[in-house]
Write a protein that holds these residues in place. Sequence first.
Motif, PDB file in Angstrom:
ATOM      1  N   THR A  11      40.283  69.400 -62.688  1.00 50.26           N
ATOM      2  CA  THR A  11      40.572  70.965 -62.740  1.00 50.26           C
ATOM      3  C   THR A  11      41.232  70.968 -64.046  1.00 50.26           C
ATOM      4  O   THR A  11      42.208  70.543 -64.622  1.00 50.26           O
ATOM      5  N   VAL A  12      40.373  71.807 -65.221  1.00 50.96           N
ATOM      6  CA  VAL A  12      40.960  72.049 -66.284  1.00 50.96           C
ATOM      7  C   VAL A  12      40.979  73.666 -66.674  1.00 50.96           C
ATOM      8  O   VAL A  12      40.427  74.280 -65.614  1.00 50.96           O
ATOM      9  N   LYS A  13      41.252  74.171 -67.522  1.00 53.65           N
ATOM     10  CA  LYS A  13      41.443  75.523 -67.965  1.00 53.65           C
ATOM     11  C   LYS A  13      39.931  76.138 -67.599  1.00 53.65           C
ATOM     12  O   LYS A  13      39.076  75.708 -68.117  1.00 53.65           O
ATOM     13  N   ASP A  14      40.020  77.309 -66.662  1.00 59.04           N
ATOM     14  CA  ASP A  14      38.862  78.253 -66.343  1.00 59.04           C
ATOM     15  C   ASP A  14      37.743  77.379 -65.470  1.00 59.04           C
ATOM     16  O   ASP A  14      36.646  77.798 -65.711  1.00 59.04           O
ATOM     17  N   SER A  15      38.069  76.095 -65.051  1.00 61.38           N
ATOM     18  CA  SER A  15      37.241  75.613 -64.037  1.00 61.38           C
ATOM     19  C   SER A  15      36.859  75.936 -62.944  1.00 61.38           C
ATOM     20  O   SER A  15      36.016  75.650 -62.331  1.00 61.38           O
ATOM     21  N   ASP A  16      37.888  76.743 -62.398  1.00 63.51           N
ATOM     22  CA  ASP A  16      37.752  77.518 -61.198  1.00 63.51           C
ATOM     23  C   ASP A  16      37.726  78.918 -61.177  1.00 63.51           C
ATOM     24  O   ASP A  16      38.015  79.784 -62.033  1.00 63.51           O
ATOM     25  N   VAL A  17      36.924  79.492 -60.160  1.00 58.64           N
ATOM     26  CA  VAL A  17      37.064  80.718 -60.088  1.00 58.64           C
ATOM     27  C   VAL A  17      36.918  81.292 -58.252  1.00 58.64           C
ATOM     28  O   VAL A  17      36.362  80.420 -57.670  1.00 58.64           O
ATOM     29  N   GLY A  18      37.544  82.241 -57.998  1.00 57.30           N
ATOM     30  CA  GLY A  18      37.410  82.561 -56.724  1.00 57.30           C
ATOM     31  C   GLY A  18      38.189  81.474 -55.716  1.00 57.30           C
ATOM     32  O   GLY A  18      39.127  80.713 -55.892  1.00 57.30           O
ATOM     33  N   TYR A  19      36.937  80.828 -54.875  1.00 57.02           N
ATOM     34  CA  TYR A  19      37.471  79.691 -53.920  1.00 57.02           C
ATOM     35  C   TYR A  19      37.458  78.441 -54.501  1.00 57.02           C
ATOM     36  O   TYR A  19      37.938  77.244 -53.546  1.00 57.02           O
ATOM     37  N   GLY A  20      37.013  78.081 -55.757  1.00 59.23           N
ATOM     38  CA  GLY A  20      36.985  76.944 -56.037  1.00 59.23           C
ATOM     39  C   GLY A  20      36.323  76.608 -57.232  1.00 59.23           C
ATOM     40  O   GLY A  20      36.057  77.499 -58.168  1.00 59.23           O
ATOM     41  N   THR A  21      36.000  75.350 -57.544  1.00 63.46           N
ATOM     42  CA  THR A  21      35.158  74.843 -58.853  1.00 63.46           C
ATOM     43  C   THR A  21      33.794  75.692 -59.194  1.00 63.46           C
ATOM     44  O   THR A  21      33.267  75.810 -58.191  1.00 63.46           O
ATOM     45  N   LYS A  22      33.795  76.206 -60.243  1.00 61.23           N
ATOM     46  CA  LYS A  22      32.630  76.961 -60.521  1.00 61.23           C
ATOM     47  C   LYS A  22      31.286  76.226 -60.247  1.00 61.23           C
ATOM     48  O   LYS A  22      31.404  74.964 -60.782  1.00 61.23           O
ATOM     49  N   ASP A  23      30.342  76.770 -59.827  1.00 63.55           N
ATOM     50  CA  ASP A  23      29.011  76.296 -59.400  1.00 63.55           C
ATOM     51  C   ASP A  23      28.545  75.285 -60.594  1.00 63.55           C
ATOM     52  O   ASP A  23      27.954  74.093 -60.002  1.00 63.55           O
ATOM     53  N   LYS A  24      28.386  75.740 -61.651  1.00 63.40           N
ATOM     54  CA  LYS A  24      27.824  74.916 -62.791  1.00 63.40           C
ATOM     55  C   LYS A  24      28.510  73.522 -63.016  1.00 63.40           C
ATOM     56  O   LYS A  24      27.890  72.459 -63.025  1.00 63.40           O
ATOM     57  N   LEU A  25      29.945  73.534 -62.983  1.00 63.82           N
ATOM     58  CA  LEU A  25      30.715  72.597 -63.165  1.00 63.82           C
ATOM     59  C   LEU A  25      30.664  71.532 -61.957  1.00 63.82           C
ATOM     60  O   LEU A  25      30.606  70.178 -61.968  1.00 63.82           O
ATOM     61  N   PHE A  26      30.731  72.214 -60.633  1.00 63.87           N
ATOM     62  CA  PHE A  26      30.425  71.618 -59.449  1.00 63.87           C
ATOM     63  C   PHE A  26      29.296  70.816 -59.337  1.00 63.87           C
ATOM     64  O   PHE A  26      29.292  69.701 -59.102  1.00 63.87           O
ATOM     65  N   LEU A  27      28.175  71.617 -59.581  1.00 60.94           N
ATOM     66  CA  LEU A  27      26.892  70.568 -59.375  1.00 60.94           C
ATOM     67  C   LEU A  27      26.795  69.681 -60.479  1.00 60.94           C
ATOM     68  O   LEU A  27      26.301  68.553 -60.290  1.00 60.94           O
ATOM     69  N   LYS A  28      27.537  69.709 -61.600  1.00 57.40           N
ATOM     70  CA  LYS A  28      27.288  68.641 -62.567  1.00 57.40           C
ATOM     71  C   LYS A  28      28.194  67.226 -61.994  1.00 57.40           C
ATOM     72  O   LYS A  28      27.691  66.276 -62.297  1.00 57.40           O
ATOM     73  N   TYR A  29      29.434  67.799 -61.760  1.00 58.99           N
ATOM     74  CA  TYR A  29      30.354  66.525 -61.264  1.00 58.99           C
ATOM     75  C   TYR A  29      29.507  66.057 -59.840  1.00 58.99           C
ATOM     76  O   TYR A  29      29.616  64.734 -59.714  1.00 58.99           O
ATOM     77  N   THR A  30      28.902  66.859 -59.144  1.00 53.56           N
ATOM     78  CA  THR A  30      28.226  66.201 -57.795  1.00 53.56           C
ATOM     79  C   THR A  30      27.149  65.220 -58.375  1.00 53.56           C
ATOM     80  O   THR A  30      26.968  64.021 -57.546  1.00 53.56           O
ATOM     81  N   ALA A  31      26.427  65.655 -59.334  1.00 53.75           N
ATOM     82  CA  ALA A  31      25.306  64.877 -59.708  1.00 53.75           C
ATOM     83  C   ALA A  31      25.942  63.504 -60.234  1.00 53.75           C
ATOM     84  O   ALA A  31      24.946  62.657 -60.018  1.00 53.75           O
ATOM     85  N   GLU A  32      27.035  63.351 -60.702  1.00 56.58           N
ATOM     86  CA  GLU A  32      27.468  62.261 -61.415  1.00 56.58           C
ATOM     87  C   GLU A  32      27.825  61.224 -60.321  1.00 56.58           C
ATOM     88  O   GLU A  32      27.592  60.083 -60.062  1.00 56.58           O
ATOM     89  N   TYR A  33      28.349  61.948 -58.978  1.00 58.73           N
ATOM     90  CA  TYR A  33      28.787  61.020 -57.988  1.00 58.73           C
ATOM     91  C   TYR A  33      27.569  60.637 -57.047  1.00 58.73           C
ATOM     92  O   TYR A  33      27.398  59.562 -56.488  1.00 58.73           O
ATOM     93  N   LEU A  34      26.551  61.505 -57.120  1.00 64.47           N
ATOM     94  CA  LEU A  34      25.190  61.375 -56.542  1.00 64.47           C
ATOM     95  C   LEU A  34      24.572  60.117 -56.919  1.00 64.47           C
ATOM     96  O   LEU A  34      23.939  59.361 -56.094  1.00 64.47           O
ATOM     97  N   GLN A  35      24.683  60.053 -58.006  1.00 63.02           N
ATOM     98  CA  GLN A  35      23.949  58.635 -58.829  1.00 63.02           C
ATOM     99  C   GLN A  35      24.316  57.408 -58.462  1.00 63.02           C
ATOM    100  O   GLN A  35      23.688  56.582 -58.327  1.00 63.02           O
ATOM    101  N   GLN A  36      25.584  57.196 -57.737  1.00 69.31           N
ATOM    102  CA  GLN A  36      26.228  56.087 -57.153  1.00 69.31           C
ATOM    103  C   GLN A  36      25.871  56.100 -55.706  1.00 69.31           C
ATOM    104  O   GLN A  36      26.147  55.065 -54.925  1.00 69.31           O
ATOM    105  N   LEU A  37      25.307  57.093 -55.078  1.00 69.22           N
ATOM    106  CA  LEU A  37      25.031  56.771 -53.804  1.00 69.22           C
ATOM    107  C   LEU A  37      23.872  55.982 -53.529  1.00 69.22           C
ATOM    108  O   LEU A  37      22.540  56.343 -53.857  1.00 69.22           O
ATOM    109  N   PRO A  38      24.053  55.098 -52.462  1.00 70.30           N
ATOM    110  CA  PRO A  38      22.777  54.259 -52.055  1.00 70.30           C
ATOM    111  C   PRO A  38      21.606  55.289 -51.502  1.00 70.30           C
ATOM    112  O   PRO A  38      22.078  55.971 -50.716  1.00 70.30           O
ATOM    113  N   GLN A  39      20.470  55.082 -51.692  1.00 67.89           N
ATOM    114  CA  GLN A  39      19.259  55.720 -51.388  1.00 67.89           C
ATOM    115  C   GLN A  39      18.619  54.945 -50.219  1.00 67.89           C
ATOM    116  O   GLN A  39      18.763  53.833 -50.092  1.00 67.89           O
TER     117      GLN A  39
END
Length: 429
Positions: A159-187
């Motif tokens: 959570t940094v300045k302006d990373s959130d709007v409304g109910y939570g993390t802004k979609d662009k940031l959210f999907l960027k962070y999500t992609a990083e975690y996804l890399q580590q998920l076994p396929q």
Amino acid sequence: SAKDLAPVEKFLKSNYASPNIQYEGVAKGKNIFIIHLESLQQWVIDYKVDGQEVTPNLNKLYHSSDTLAFDNFFHEVGQGKTSDAEMMLENSLFGLPEGSAMTIDGTTNTFQAAPALLEQKLGYSTAAFHGDVPSFWNRDNAYKSFGYQYFFSKDFFPTVKDSDVGYGTKDKLFLKYTAEYLQQLPQPFYAKLITVTNHYPYIIHSEDTDFPKLSTGDDTVDPYVQTAHYLDQSIGELLNYLDKTGLRKNSVLILYGDHYGISDNHKAAIAKILGKKSVTNYDLAMFQKVPFMINMEGLKGGIDHTYGGEIDVLPTIEDLLGISSDKYIQFGQDLLSTKRNQIVPFRDGDWVSKTYTKYGGDYYYTATGKQITKMTASQKKQIDKIQKYVTTDLALSDKVINGDLLRFYKLPGFTKVNKSSYTYNAQKS
Ligand code: GP9
Ligand code: MN
């Protein structure tokens, strides 16, 4: 008691729609992305404001030959909104007539949900991602009951300045962070990505948009296309990432809008959006359409006109994965099946079918929107039959949830989910 399952099993057996051999098993072994498009309605697809497409990336996907898109697909949520959509998508069980089933019964009930099924049957790893606090809609407990191995909530994202709007993390940031975690998920993995920025009242930071507003004059409606456009851009960025990393090749993307963004209380604005003087209950019924798309390299795509809704998604996924669901307690019908009844129950007992539509107590011909004021005897018979299916489908689903009936249901080859084996705590650095 276990006896209460008998009418449920009987009803589901007589309404089972068998898989489509053209699609059966074509997604076997692929990663599955369930991409939840917050409050996105079907009318935005190909819609333009001042000559600009609201959702250019989704439009491209919609018209791609690798995408099966559904243009008569409806949300079926009640008061549980997002959580009702999740309940249907993961379990093919309806939300409750009042409140949120995930909140009321998500902690204690037994479920035979998609994450647990895919892990046990096909060895998938499973994760849910969402930029709000974990307790919203009781997700932190319900996801354990569904068998999610991981739940990456807001606690996992910086959570940094302006990373959130409304109910939570802004979609662009959210999907960027999500992609990083996804890399580590076994396929192969089953991953649910729940966006949030396109949520009422559609607030967006000025640096995040240069898209024009609608000009209906309704202040809570007009910015909807700006946040919808932002959501679309975030999906565009996710697709780029998946292409670049090669993940796209081994994956099937399932995208859906969870419910309306503009409620029936905004009739004048809806009329302007649709280019009409006023709206009928038929128009409002059709306004409940949300996008539903399945995209996969080599999939035989096209725009499918079958009438269906969120309750039908899980049986569709099971078909694509080659899992036979004829013994499952699931209340939808595979969207790809040729044996579908094409009846879409809304949570309040109204419905849309291929022939007739009932909304706000009025009846219409679905194809033309013409109101039926005087019913013939044969029409009445057909309509009664549809109504009976709708009422029974909803009532039996409610029985399963209210009576926690799945605790009595022995699904062959399925082990009851052990909720206590999951913890979703973030190690905040
Ligand atoms: C909050 C989000 C919104 O976490 O999912 O839920 P909704 O208000 O759309 O039901
Ligand atoms: Mn929602």
